[in-house]
Scaffold this motif. Sequence first.
Motif, PDB file in Angstrom:
ATOM      1  N   ALA A  10     -54.364 -67.637  15.075  1.00 20.34           N
ATOM      2  CA  ALA A  10     -53.022 -68.072  15.474  1.00 20.34           C
ATOM      3  C   ALA A  10     -52.896 -68.026  16.996  1.00 20.34           C
ATOM      4  O   ALA A  10     -52.349 -68.941  17.618  1.00 20.34           O
ATOM      5  CB  ALA A  10     -51.973 -67.195  14.812  1.00 20.34           C
ATOM      6  N   GLN A  11     -53.426 -66.951  17.587  1.00 19.57           N
ATOM      7  CA  GLN A  11     -53.387 -66.822  19.047  1.00 19.57           C
ATOM      8  C   GLN A  11     -54.147 -67.974  19.705  1.00 19.57           C
ATOM      9  O   GLN A  11     -53.701 -68.575  20.682  1.00 19.57           O
ATOM     10  CB  GLN A  11     -54.002 -65.470  19.433  1.00 19.57           C
ATOM     11  CG  GLN A  11     -54.177 -65.245  20.918  1.00 19.57           C
ATOM     12  CD  GLN A  11     -52.849 -65.089  21.630  1.00 19.57           C
ATOM     13  OE1 GLN A  11     -51.902 -64.530  21.096  1.00 19.57           O
ATOM     14  NE2 GLN A  11     -52.767 -65.626  22.838  1.00 19.57           N
ATOM     15  N   TRP A  12     -55.305 -68.306  19.140  1.00 14.58           N
ATOM     16  CA  TRP A  12     -56.109 -69.395  19.716  1.00 14.58           C
ATOM     17  C   TRP A  12     -55.366 -70.724  19.627  1.00 14.58           C
ATOM     18  O   TRP A  12     -55.391 -71.528  20.555  1.00 14.58           O
ATOM     19  CB  TRP A  12     -57.455 -69.515  18.991  1.00 14.58           C
ATOM     20  CG  TRP A  12     -58.307 -68.292  19.094  1.00 14.58           C
ATOM     21  CD1 TRP A  12     -58.212 -67.314  20.044  1.00 14.58           C
ATOM     22  CD2 TRP A  12     -59.372 -67.905  18.227  1.00 14.58           C
ATOM     23  NE1 TRP A  12     -59.154 -66.351  19.811  1.00 14.58           N
ATOM     24  CE2 TRP A  12     -59.877 -66.683  18.705  1.00 14.58           C
ATOM     25  CE3 TRP A  12     -59.955 -68.473  17.092  1.00 14.58           C
ATOM     26  CZ2 TRP A  12     -60.945 -66.026  18.097  1.00 14.58           C
ATOM     27  CZ3 TRP A  12     -61.018 -67.828  16.492  1.00 14.58           C
ATOM     28  CH2 TRP A  12     -61.503 -66.601  16.977  1.00 14.58           C
ATOM     29  N   MET A  13     -54.670 -70.934  18.488  1.00 10.38           N
ATOM     30  CA  MET A  13     -53.900 -72.168  18.340  1.00 10.38           C
ATOM     31  C   MET A  13     -52.798 -72.234  19.388  1.00 10.38           C
ATOM     32  O   MET A  13     -52.557 -73.283  19.990  1.00 10.38           O
ATOM     33  CB  MET A  13     -53.257 -72.237  16.949  1.00 10.38           C
ATOM     34  CG  MET A  13     -54.213 -72.524  15.833  1.00 10.38           C
ATOM     35  SD  MET A  13     -54.745 -74.234  15.850  1.00 10.38           S
ATOM     36  CE  MET A  13     -53.240 -75.066  15.415  1.00 10.38           C
ATOM     37  N   LEU A  14     -52.155 -71.085  19.607  1.00 11.46           N
ATOM     38  CA  LEU A  14     -51.085 -71.045  20.595  1.00 11.46           C
ATOM     39  C   LEU A  14     -51.645 -71.387  21.975  1.00 11.46           C
ATOM     40  O   LEU A  14     -51.080 -72.196  22.707  1.00 11.46           O
ATOM     41  CB  LEU A  14     -50.443 -69.655  20.598  1.00 11.46           C
ATOM     42  CG  LEU A  14     -49.318 -69.480  21.612  1.00 11.46           C
ATOM     43  CD1 LEU A  14     -48.090 -70.249  21.162  1.00 11.46           C
ATOM     44  CD2 LEU A  14     -48.976 -68.024  21.821  1.00 11.46           C
ATOM     45  N   ASN A  15     -52.788 -70.778  22.323  1.00 13.18           N
ATOM     46  CA  ASN A  15     -53.414 -71.092  23.613  1.00 13.18           C
ATOM     47  C   ASN A  15     -53.677 -72.580  23.730  1.00 13.18           C
ATOM     48  O   ASN A  15     -53.371 -73.209  24.736  1.00 13.18           O
ATOM     49  CB  ASN A  15     -54.738 -70.339  23.755  1.00 13.18           C
ATOM     50  CG  ASN A  15     -54.546 -68.855  23.913  1.00 13.18           C
ATOM     51  OD1 ASN A  15     -53.465 -68.414  24.282  1.00 13.18           O
ATOM     52  ND2 ASN A  15     -55.577 -68.094  23.627  1.00 13.18           N
ATOM     53  N   SER A  16     -54.256 -73.145  22.671  1.00 17.14           N
ATOM     54  CA  SER A  16     -54.584 -74.562  22.702  1.00 17.14           C
ATOM     55  C   SER A  16     -53.332 -75.403  22.863  1.00 17.14           C
ATOM     56  O   SER A  16     -53.323 -76.384  23.619  1.00 17.14           O
ATOM     57  CB  SER A  16     -55.297 -74.976  21.413  1.00 17.14           C
ATOM     58  OG  SER A  16     -56.681 -74.917  21.606  1.00 17.14           O
TER      59      SER A  16
END
Lengths: 657, 294
Positions: free
Chosen positions: B84-90
């Motif tokens: 989820a964190q990676w998606m937010l970063n992206s």
Amino acid sequence: MSARAGDAPERPPSHRLRFAVGLLVASALAVGVGYRLLDGALAQGARSAEDRRANVAIRALAEVVDRAGVTGDAVRAAVAAWAKDHPQQAAIKVVAFDGLSLEASTDPADTGDEAAPRRLRREEKDLYDRGQRLRAAVETNRAEGASRKDEVERARLADGSLSIAAPLEKDGAVVGLVQVQRRPPPPVKPPSWLTALSYVAVPVAVFLLAGLVVGERRAVLGVLAVVLLAGTVWGYGAQSAAKLERGRRAVEEGIAGIVRDEGAKASAILASLSLPAEPPLDPARWDADAFRRPYGVVRSDGSVDEAKVAASAARDRTAVRNALLLVGGVSLAVLLFVGLGGASAFVRTVRTNRVAYTYVLPAMAGMVVLVFFPFLYGIAISFTDSTIYNTNAPLTDIWVGFKNYVSILSDFHVATRDADGTLVFNYLNFYWTLWVTVAWTVTNVTIGVTVGLFLALVLNTKGLALKPVYRVLLILPWAMPNYITALIWKGMFHQQFGVVNQVIQIFGGSPVSWFETPFTSFLTALATNGWLSFPFMMVVSLGALQSIPSDLYEAARVDGASRWQQFTGITLPSLKPALVPAIILSVVWTFNMFNIIYLVTQGEPGGSTEILITQAYKFAFEKYRYGYAAAYSTVIFGILVVYGTFQNRVTRATEGI
Amino acid sequence: MRSRAGEDEFPHLPLHLVLVLATLVAVYPVLWVFTIALSGQQSLAIADLPSDPTVWDRLRAIVPWPKTVTLSNFTSVVTDQPFAQWMLNSAIVAILTTIVGVFLACTAAYAFARFRFPGRQAGMMSFLVSQMFPGTLMLIPLYIILVKWLNLGSSRIGLILVYATTAIPFCVWMLKGYFDTIPKELEEAAVIDGATPSTIFWRIVLPLAKPAVAVTALFSFMTGWNEFIIAATVMDKETMYTAPVGLRFFVGGFSQQWGYFAAGAIIVSIPVVALFLFLQKYLVSGLTAGSVKG
């Protein structure tokens, strides 16, 4: 200013003024950069001199403490005597690992209840850790017979003072450490800015005076300005080099003096505390690097080895000369630009096209910083021997000229014959990879254009049902992120569980291990890329097809043209303006299609299916040969530029921009 | 047979056959991903084969439908993994890349299309040539500039700046082609009415160029959303990974978590694919307008 100020704006330019401004800017630039470099070099020299002085002192102290037996009252007496001799050393601490004890300390905090000897406190764990690091370093270096880990640790504190620690040894084993915090040395005097200023002011003044005599003769003024600039650069460079050399000599003499001095003090302490004086001290060995390897500049008798000093001075001179050439070249360019009228023309142009430049500027600035500059920097790296081990070295120190290019391009050993006569290809060879890349690009673009155009023609049929549905589904491969596509196809080509092999087995074939021969491995990547690239061509063709007026076809039909004649006579020529740029674009994209090869075949087997761009990546990030990889990439760029120029000649695609 | 109204049409049935076949090829890998994602397992086989499989067993193994349908891969990839964190970063990176990239590209393209100034040809050519710069040549210098000089390692701003600028040349070329097709008379009329250059740009030209701007936005967004080499090089901290970098971890090296990968791939693909399909009508007109010069 000219006496004719206020005339019509078309008055002839003053060459004198231009060259004077040019000379001013160029020499200020050259001397300014030179000043900064000299300042940096002096500060660096002062730091390394302080490091060496600290090193001599701590090694001498360690020697004395070793002989005092590392633990006990003798150590405290020796340290006290040492501290009296060395006001430069603010806090001395001796730690013995056995019993975790602080054996001696001259730190003002360690008095009264805290006075040595006592056990180390919890807050002093970093002291203990430092000792363990030194012990590990000494043992590792001994075991490997190499010098890899620092045996003397230096740390520069925030106030510029140096904390230095050396291991204590007993019978060849590291049993403790001695740590000294030195008071910060007096700050280095920066080089004189008055001198620097005079190197700018004098030539400009000379030029102005000479200009009165010469008048507005452009050639003479130009030559004069160039000669004066050369004089400035050379003069300031020579002066800096001399200053550096004097500094270096002074440092070496100073260190030799300190070595003699510390030797005498250490002997005196040993004698006064009647500690063992045998074997005799060898103070020259104390002037050593972090691995306790002597530099050898100071001889055992305390004199300086002239040959070694001369050698390091010669290295300084080479560095200064390289810097001079670079700075000189740049400032010469500035001089000529301003002097020959480039600058004033530039200012005029910017003024007249203010609006246009304002609109272009943000994008251009971004491009310059994050695209063009990295590109040029990368090309500079390609002329060096840069690897992971020397990333911090200045480029001039690792400059190797065209060596990387020669070793890439002159190696024609693409294949050798084995003993039994079969050809064995060298997959790491540039020309093999080039061949794979060309085959890869040609097959992919052909597939993309053929399939894309074919499907576009089919979809363009009038009145075809479900057209939008087909279109959306057929675009799907383009819409998917291509790294995901690549990983999916890699999974589908799995030898045991992959869907592709299941299909082959349905038709009675036997499973193929796709990534074990170059040809099948290449096919997997081709299938993947073909799958994801045909929609682009399809969309472009479809758009162009829809813009062909239908009365063209009607007229052709009236004239009795066959369907094939309509296709070659109307459709293809109308598609050309859209298709040609799309093809050029997709050739460049495919040529550099990193993700597919990198993720699907990974170059298997043995690098045979690597294309140029993935090969360059592997040289950089798996073999860490940055310079070589940069040269490789530059060659790729060269190939693409040649292709682009050629293509442009043939198609005139960029005409009329 | 050949009539004036142009009825010499090809029979539609074979055309449909061709299209259905092509569509199957285009869609199969996507269905395959869905199957793996919904299977709830980490294996990349759709069905386990018996030791002596019949043709039917093998057919079953290629039909993209899982034996049991469960969403467990989706839920665990979002909750158990830092996905989820990676998606937010992206998302942050891609959206800001789009804004910055579109702004830069629009202004530059407008200048190239409407003004004649020294350096225009050179500027456009340099943008074109920059498309040929090999990424491997830029990677090391970019790393040095971003991480060592600008101190933007493991930061989203660094990535945004890099992506926005790398997307510029393509966007500028495309937009410039489109701006060229907008009649100059419109602007000349506005000048007579007393409009300033910036009013003309913001109020007249940009609204007219909506399709091209949409394609530019899509392209910038996809650059930011899909790129993974630079992100993998610059982002050191695991919490700062972008989705592509993170996804690669599921099936790279020794890990073979195909179920997580498939679920993650679907989640990552949905925004771009949706955006892409939504904007595709603009895409066609934008691309052809950019390449066929008016």
